[in-house]
Design an enzyme around this catalytic site. Structure first.
Site, PDB file in Angstrom:
ATOM      1  N   ARG A  98     -11.565  -1.488  -7.829  1.00  0.00           N
ATOM      2  CA  ARG A  98     -12.770  -1.749  -8.176  1.00  0.00           C
ATOM      3  C   ARG A  98     -13.406  -0.199  -7.407  1.00  0.00           C
ATOM      4  O   ARG A  98     -13.454  -0.333  -6.241  1.00  0.00           O
ATOM      5  CB  ARG A  98     -13.430  -3.310  -7.201  1.00  0.00           C
ATOM      6  CG  ARG A  98     -15.068  -3.257  -7.804  1.00  0.00           C
ATOM      7  CD  ARG A  98     -15.471  -4.193  -7.581  1.00  0.00           C
ATOM      8  NE  ARG A  98     -16.719  -4.753  -7.541  1.00  0.00           N
ATOM      9  CZ  ARG A  98     -17.127  -5.491  -8.853  1.00  0.00           C
ATOM     10  NH1 ARG A  98     -16.624  -6.530  -9.437  1.00  0.00           N
ATOM     11  NH2 ARG A  98     -18.357  -6.096  -8.579  1.00  0.00           N
ATOM     12  N   HIS A 125     -13.418  -3.047 -17.640  1.00  0.00           N
ATOM     13  CA  HIS A 125     -13.054  -4.082 -17.155  1.00  0.00           C
ATOM     14  C   HIS A 125     -12.145  -5.160 -17.487  1.00  0.00           C
ATOM     15  O   HIS A 125     -12.367  -6.228 -18.176  1.00  0.00           O
ATOM     16  CB  HIS A 125     -14.355  -4.945 -17.371  1.00  0.00           C
ATOM     17  CG  HIS A 125     -14.500  -5.875 -15.774  1.00  0.00           C
ATOM     18  ND1 HIS A 125     -13.375  -6.148 -15.151  1.00  0.00           N
ATOM     19  CD2 HIS A 125     -15.373  -6.650 -14.605  1.00  0.00           C
ATOM     20  CE1 HIS A 125     -13.188  -7.483 -13.984  1.00  0.00           C
ATOM     21  NE2 HIS A 125     -14.760  -7.099 -14.076  1.00  0.00           N
ATOM     22  N   GLN A 128     -11.059  -9.614 -16.535  1.00  0.00           N
ATOM     23  CA  GLN A 128     -12.098  -9.513 -16.595  1.00  0.00           C
ATOM     24  C   GLN A 128     -12.161 -10.435 -17.954  1.00  0.00           C
ATOM     25  O   GLN A 128     -11.692 -11.405 -18.620  1.00  0.00           O
ATOM     26  CB  GLN A 128     -13.621  -9.730 -16.596  1.00  0.00           C
ATOM     27  CG  GLN A 128     -15.185 -10.133 -17.220  1.00  0.00           C
ATOM     28  CD  GLN A 128     -14.794 -11.194 -16.761  1.00  0.00           C
ATOM     29  OE1 GLN A 128     -14.847 -11.117 -15.158  1.00  0.00           O
ATOM     30  NE2 GLN A 128     -14.895 -12.479 -17.103  1.00  0.00           N
ATOM     31  N   ASP A 226     -24.160 -10.057 -20.081  1.00  0.00           N
ATOM     32  CA  ASP A 226     -24.034  -9.356 -19.147  1.00  0.00           C
ATOM     33  C   ASP A 226     -24.899  -9.089 -18.150  1.00  0.00           C
ATOM     34  O   ASP A 226     -26.121  -8.962 -19.210  1.00  0.00           O
ATOM     35  CB  ASP A 226     -22.732  -8.331 -18.826  1.00  0.00           C
ATOM     36  CG  ASP A 226     -21.917  -8.113 -17.356  1.00  0.00           C
ATOM     37  OD1 ASP A 226     -22.710  -8.515 -17.173  1.00  0.00           O
ATOM     38  OD2 ASP A 226     -21.902  -6.743 -17.457  1.00  0.00           O
ATOM     39  N   CYS A 267     -19.394 -13.158 -16.951  1.00  0.00           N
ATOM     40  CA  CYS A 267     -18.678 -12.368 -16.378  1.00  0.00           C
ATOM     41  C   CYS A 267     -19.302 -12.350 -15.274  1.00  0.00           C
ATOM     42  O   CYS A 267     -19.079 -12.314 -14.429  1.00  0.00           O
ATOM     43  CB  CYS A 267     -18.223 -10.959 -16.649  1.00  0.00           C
ATOM     44  SG  CYS A 267     -19.889  -9.827 -16.719  1.00  0.00           S
ATOM     45  N   ARG A 295     -10.083 -15.941 -13.815  1.00  0.00           N
ATOM     46  CA  ARG A 295      -9.742 -14.775 -13.320  1.00  0.00           C
ATOM     47  C   ARG A 295      -8.599 -14.288 -12.454  1.00  0.00           C
ATOM     48  O   ARG A 295      -7.702 -13.874 -12.766  1.00  0.00           O
ATOM     49  CB  ARG A 295     -11.010 -14.249 -12.835  1.00  0.00           C
ATOM     50  CG  ARG A 295     -12.326 -13.937 -13.294  1.00  0.00           C
ATOM     51  CD  ARG A 295     -11.844 -12.453 -13.792  1.00  0.00           C
ATOM     52  NE  ARG A 295     -11.716 -11.450 -13.331  1.00  0.00           N
ATOM     53  CZ  ARG A 295     -12.282 -10.397 -12.614  1.00  0.00           C
ATOM     54  NH1 ARG A 295     -13.554 -11.145 -12.455  1.00  0.00           N
ATOM     55  NH2 ARG A 295     -12.298  -9.529 -11.930  1.00  0.00           N
TER      56      ARG A 295
END
Length: 308
Positions: A98, A125, A128, A226, A267, A295
């Site tokens: 990450r 991402h 996700q 988001d 998310c 996830r």
């Protein structure tokens, strides 16, 4: 192979990943796919879902995870990313990272011969969005990913890494994707170009970039949002954001324009009252916690896929 962006995958790859994820969701424990495998988890920024889900995924598949925070590794600081990659491949079998800059992932990939997984970057991402695909498939009762064709997925807010990755996923699966953002907050141009190329390749789906939130919401099957300011958005001014972004909030008025059986995804973490109202977040249309759980299953699928 690596998973840096979703354009690393073909439609049949996503179909396989969904099959794996559904299997792991039904059969969580008792796997040795990663037996005698060590996976480094690098976090340049704090995380809840990503850290927990990847840590559990590696361990529940029989492997060993090693978590390294930004202050525990010399990633591009006292040691070059190139040298870090060359050292780490001597110790571990894969790196899940990450990172703040997507270029860090590209450097890790270029300088090592082990799988590199993008657990989040400023541009993409993918893990996700694979969890999101699984969530949509479940909630819509789809038997195969072929049923995603023609589905209207609408994203509202900042054209960030989530928006970039949703465009690619939609293009691969033949969805009609609408990205509704204020002007000058559109998604990354490289991802737009790539999505259009994939749409042309498959001959299905569409991509619409708009500043009209109501157009995006009308008859939508999936509404996605988001946060308006991400952790990496050091140059965004909150007062300016609060003036520009309210028309892109997912609220009851916007939901009335969507299909009755539409679903809402986020998310997380969410700033309720900003990009989404508490009412919608807690509504029967909201599947954000199913999405969060998925996830784990989607990332197990990714790890199995990379080590096949």
């Amino acid at each position: 192979m690596d998973l840096l962006t979703l354009w690393d995958l073909e439609r049949e790859d996503i179909s396989k990943l969904m099959d794996y994820a559904e299997f792991f969701k039904k059969n969580r424990y008792g796997h040795d796919i990663l037996k005698n495998k060590n996976v480094a988890l690098i976090f340049e920024s704090p995380s809840t879902r990503t850290r927990i889900s990847f840590d559990l995924a590696v361990n529940e598949l029989g492997g060993h995870s090693l978590t390294l925070n930004h202050n525990e590794i010399h990633l591009g600081k006292k040691e070059s990313i190139e040298d870090t990659a060359r050292v780490m491949e001597r110790f571990v079998d894969a790196i899940v990272a990450r990172v703040k800059k997507h270029s860090t992932l590209e450097e890790l990939s270029k300088n090592s011969n082990i799988p590199i997984v993008n657990a989040l970057s400023d541009l993409a991402h993918p893990c996700q969005i694979l969890a999101d695909i699984l969530t949509i498939k479940e909630t819509k009762g789809f038997k195969s990913i072929e049923e995603f064709k023609g589905l209207k997925l609408s994203y509202f807010g900042d054209g960030n890494n989530i928006a970039n990755s949703l465009m690619i996923a939609g293009a691969i699966l033949g969805m009609d994707v609408f990205i509704a953002t204020p002007r000058s907050y559109e998604p990354n141009g490289i991802f737009v170009k790539k999505a259009l190329e994939i749409i042309e390749k498959y001959g299905e789906g569409s991509l619409t970039l708009t500043d009209d939130a109501e157009l995006a919401a009308k008859d939508a099957d999936v509404l996605y949002t988001d946060v308006w300011i991400s952790m990496s958005d050091v140059n965004k001014d909150l007062d300016t954001i609060k003036k520009i972004f309210p028309p892109y909030q997912i609220n009851s008025a916007l939901m009335k324009l969507a299909k009755d059986d539409s679903i809402v995804l986020h998310c997380l973490p969410a700033n309720k009252g900003m990009e989404i109202t508490e009412e919608v977040f807690e509504s029967k249309n909201s599947y954000v916690f199913d999405e969060a759980e998925n996830r784990l299953h989607a990332q197990k699928a990714v790890l199995k896929y990379l080590f096949e």
